[in-house]
Design a protein around this motif. Structure first.
Motif, PDB file in Angstrom:
ATOM      1  N   SER A  39     -67.232   8.529 -23.964  1.00  0.00           N
ATOM      2  CA  SER A  39     -66.603   8.321 -22.657  1.00  0.00           C
ATOM      3  C   SER A  39     -67.618   7.695 -21.712  1.00  0.00           C
ATOM      4  O   SER A  39     -68.815   8.022 -21.758  1.00  0.00           O
TER       5      SER A  39
ATOM      6  N   LYS B 128     -55.745   7.907 -29.824  1.00  0.00           N
ATOM      7  CA  LYS B 128     -54.546   7.094 -29.624  1.00  0.00           C
ATOM      8  C   LYS B 128     -54.551   5.932 -30.610  1.00  0.00           C
ATOM      9  O   LYS B 128     -54.795   6.132 -31.796  1.00  0.00           O
TER      10      LYS B 128
ATOM     11  N   ASP C 182     -57.940   9.385 -24.903  1.00  0.00           N
ATOM     12  CA  ASP C 182     -58.019  10.079 -23.615  1.00  0.00           C
ATOM     13  C   ASP C 182     -58.939  11.277 -23.820  1.00  0.00           C
ATOM     14  O   ASP C 182     -58.857  11.965 -24.847  1.00  0.00           O
TER      15      ASP C 182
ATOM     16  N   ARG D   8     -63.747  12.326 -14.091  1.00  0.00           N
ATOM     17  CA  ARG D   8     -62.917  11.777 -15.151  1.00  0.00           C
ATOM     18  C   ARG D   8     -63.564  10.504 -15.677  1.00  0.00           C
ATOM     19  O   ARG D   8     -64.056   9.683 -14.904  1.00  0.00           O
TER      20      ARG D   8
END
Length: 234
Positions: free
Chosen positions: A16, A145, A181, A199
């Motif tokens: 991330s 995903k 995600d 985030r």
């Protein structure tokens, strides 16, 4: 003992990217501050955080949590690892001594058995500096995903402080890519507090990768630096 450079590694990575205010991050070691500059977006530093499972088939297999700052050296992009934990003593000692990577020990949960969810958590084996007890670092829930077709080249240079010099280490490889995600839960009192409540702006899974971490004999011959403390700029 630990394997000699380079390390051939295989596994899975869940990465991330965050944008973090510069004032929230600890300063890089002096020799790095004199050499590299953080890459910023809107005044915020680009930070990459990743959970990694290195699997059998490489020279070592272990689990890892890391956080790194994207920097540049006179326009050349670099990655500087600021916080990192592993569950392998060989990885810890090799990372520190070969490349100046400040690895610490931790206990991990890294469960990728229930597609498409990956559940990860890490607890420091020694806890905060000066503490005898282990302490929580953080956790994440990653939802995998779409899978991008094909396999993609991976390549970057890690810049770390090793003694009073900058150690520049090439990393090359190839892997599959999946979008993802990720919900990170960094402990607000822990060493990744600068990620607490943030985030990610982008999350990816790098699947079934292989990596060559470090200089090969061909690299050393090309740069003319035979030892492990070379300071060439790839």
């Amino acid at each position: 003992m630990y394997p000699p450079e380079p390390w051939h590694l295989r596994g899975q990575m869940y990465l991330s990217l965050f944008l973090v205010p510069r004032g929230k991050l600890s300063q890089l070691p002096p020799v790095l501050r004199d050499t590299v500059r953080p890459i910023t977006v809107g005044g915020r530093v680009v930070v990459g955080a990743a959970w990694v499972s290195y699997e059998p088939g490489g020279v070592l297999h272990y689990r890892e949590l890391l956080s790194a700052v994207l920097v540049h050296e006179r326009g050349r992009p670099r990655v500087s690892i600021t916080d990192i934990w592993v569950d392998s003593v060989a990885s810890r000692e090799g990372g520190r001594r070969l490349w100046g990577i400040p690895k610490e020990m931790a206990e991990f949960q890294l469960d990728a058995g229930t597609e498409p969810l990956v559940d990860a958590a890490a607890t420091a084996a020694g806890g905060p500096i000066g503490s005898a007890a282990g302490g929580p670092i953080g956790s994440a829930l990653v939802r995998l995903k779409g899978r991008l077709p094909g396999r993609f080249p991976l390549g970057f240079t890690v810049a770390q402080a090793l003694g009073d010099a900058v150690r520049r280490t090439p990393v090359r490889g190839r892997g599959g890519l999946r979008t993802a995600d990720a919900a990170w839960r960094a402990d607000p009192a822990g060493p990744l507090a600068y990620l607490a409540g943030r985030r990610p702006v982008l999350s990816l899974a790098i699947t079934d990768f292989w990596l060559v971490f470090g200089r090969t004999p061909a690299d050393r011959a090309r740069t003319g630096r035979p030892g492990t403390k070379g300071n060439a700029r790839p």
